[in-house]
Design a protein around this motif. Structure first.
Motif, PDB file in Angstrom:
ATOM      1  N   VAL A  62     -15.092 -90.593 -13.889  1.00 51.53           N
ATOM      2  CA  VAL A  62     -14.035 -89.743 -13.348  1.00 51.53           C
ATOM      3  C   VAL A  62     -13.564 -90.295 -12.009  1.00 51.53           C
ATOM      4  CG1 VAL A  62     -15.698 -88.198 -12.209  1.00 51.53           C
ATOM      5  CG2 VAL A  62     -13.429 -87.335 -12.792  1.00 51.53           C
ATOM      6  N   GLN A  64     -12.672 -89.987  -8.292  1.00 53.62           N
ATOM      7  CA  GLN A  64     -13.121 -89.143  -7.196  1.00 53.62           C
ATOM      8  C   GLN A  64     -11.933 -88.530  -6.495  1.00 53.62           C
ATOM      9  OE1 GLN A  64     -15.871 -91.061  -4.600  1.00 53.62           O
ATOM     10  NE2 GLN A  64     -15.252 -89.853  -2.853  1.00 53.62           N
ATOM     11  N   ASP A  66     -10.102 -84.576  -5.059  1.00 51.91           N
ATOM     12  CA  ASP A  66      -9.504 -83.347  -5.578  1.00 51.91           C
ATOM     13  C   ASP A  66      -8.145 -83.126  -4.931  1.00 51.91           C
ATOM     14  OD1 ASP A  66     -11.306 -80.922  -3.520  1.00 51.91           O
ATOM     15  OD2 ASP A  66     -10.512 -82.898  -3.067  1.00 51.91           O
ATOM     16  N   ASP A 132     -20.673 -84.356  -6.142  1.00 51.04           N
ATOM     17  CA  ASP A 132     -20.244 -83.803  -7.423  1.00 51.04           C
ATOM     18  C   ASP A 132     -19.669 -82.405  -7.241  1.00 51.04           C
ATOM     19  OD1 ASP A 132     -22.579 -82.205  -7.105  1.00 51.04           O
ATOM     20  OD2 ASP A 132     -23.766 -83.586  -8.335  1.00 51.04           O
ATOM     21  N   SER A 133     -19.651 -81.609  -8.299  1.00 54.10           N
ATOM     22  CA  SER A 133     -19.052 -80.271  -8.248  1.00 54.10           C
ATOM     23  C   SER A 133     -19.726 -79.352  -7.247  1.00 54.10           C
ATOM     24  CB  SER A 133     -19.072 -79.630  -9.639  1.00 54.10           C
ATOM     25  OG  SER A 133     -18.113 -80.237 -10.473  1.00 54.10           O
ATOM     26  N   TYR A 138     -14.355 -77.881  -9.027  1.00 56.45           N
ATOM     27  CA  TYR A 138     -13.923 -78.389 -10.333  1.00 56.45           C
ATOM     28  C   TYR A 138     -13.279 -79.771 -10.227  1.00 56.45           C
ATOM     29  CZ  TYR A 138     -14.472 -73.502 -11.638  1.00 56.45           C
ATOM     30  OH  TYR A 138     -14.973 -72.259 -11.840  1.00 56.45           O
ATOM     31  N   PHE A 139     -13.433 -80.549 -11.290  1.00 55.97           N
ATOM     32  CA  PHE A 139     -12.736 -81.831 -11.427  1.00 55.97           C
ATOM     33  C   PHE A 139     -11.682 -81.668 -12.515  1.00 55.97           C
ATOM     34  CE2 PHE A 139     -16.516 -83.266  -9.352  1.00 55.97           C
ATOM     35  CZ  PHE A 139     -16.162 -84.412  -8.671  1.00 55.97           C
ATOM     36  N   HIS A 143      -8.305 -86.476 -14.538  1.00 54.55           N
ATOM     37  CA  HIS A 143      -8.892 -87.535 -13.726  1.00 54.55           C
ATOM     38  C   HIS A 143     -10.028 -88.260 -14.434  1.00 54.55           C
ATOM     39  CE1 HIS A 143      -7.362 -85.967  -9.587  1.00 54.55           C
ATOM     40  NE2 HIS A 143      -6.421 -85.992 -10.505  1.00 54.55           N
TER      41      HIS A 143
END
Length: 158
Positions: A62, A64, A66, A132-133, A138-139, A143
Motif C-alpha cells: 500500500v 503510505q 493519508d 499502520d492504522s 483507515y487506508f 492506495h
C-alpha cells in the motif's frame, strides 16, 4: 515450411502477449524495514498480484500517507515500488463492513462501528515497529498496489 514459420510466429506472439499481461498483473517487491517480521524480513522479495479484492488476513502493498491523493497509475507504481519510501507492506485486519479489532485505530477513528466503504484497516505483524492504522486510521483501497502472493526465493550464486 511456411506453416512452421507461421506456427513459430504465432507462438512468439502469444509469448509476448502473455509476458505483457503478466507484467501488468504481477510485480516483485522488495520488503524494506521490520514492520512485518517475522513473516517477511528486510530485503526479502515478494510476488504481488495487482488489484483485486481484499480480505482480512491477506498481506498487501500500500502507498503510505493519508493525504487523499489518487493512487498512481500502474506503470508509475511499478517504478516506485522498491525505490520510493512511500510504499509499505501490511496485513489487512478489516475491510469495509467489518468491525476493526480493538486497538487497531487511533482515538477518533475507533469510535465508529464498522470500516467504511473504500477503506481498510492495515496492521504490521511486528506491533512494536510498524507505522499502520494504529497511527493513521483507515487506508484507502485506491492506495493498494496489490496482494502478496508468496515470497520469492533469493537468487543463489554458485
Amino acid at each position: 515450411m511456411g506453416l512452421t514459420a507461421l506456427g513459430l510466429g504465432a507462438a512468439l506472439g502469444t509469448a509476448l502477449i502473455t509476458g505483457t499481461v503478466l507484467r501488468r498483473t504481477l510485480v516483485v517487491v522488495t520488503v524494506r524495514g521490520g514492520s512485518m517480521e517475522p513473516t517477511y524480513r528486510d530485503g526479502e522479495r515478494v510476488l504481488v498480484r495487482r488489484g483485486g479484492r481484499y480480505a482480512a488476513g491477506q498481506v498487501v502493498v500500500v502507498r503510505q500517507g493519508d493525504d487523499g491523493r489518487s493512487s498512481p497509475t500502474p506503470s508509475r507504481a511499478v517504478a516506485a515500488v522498491g525505490t520510493a519510501q512511500d510504499w509499505m507492506i501490511k496485513r489487512v485486519a478489516a475491510v469495509a463492513g467489518d468491525r476493526p479489532p480493538p486497538g487497531a485505530l487511533p482515538g477518533p477513528c475507533a469510535a465508529g462501528g464498522s470500516v467504511p466503504p473504500g477503506a481498510l484497516v492495515l496492521l504490521g505483524d511486528n506491533t512494536h515497529n510498524s507505522y499502520d492504522s494504529r497511527e493513521v486510521g483507515y487506508f484507502p483501497t485506491a492506495h493498494v498496489l496489490g496482494t502478496v502472493l508468496r515470497p520469492r526465493p533469493r537468487p543463489t550464486y554458485d
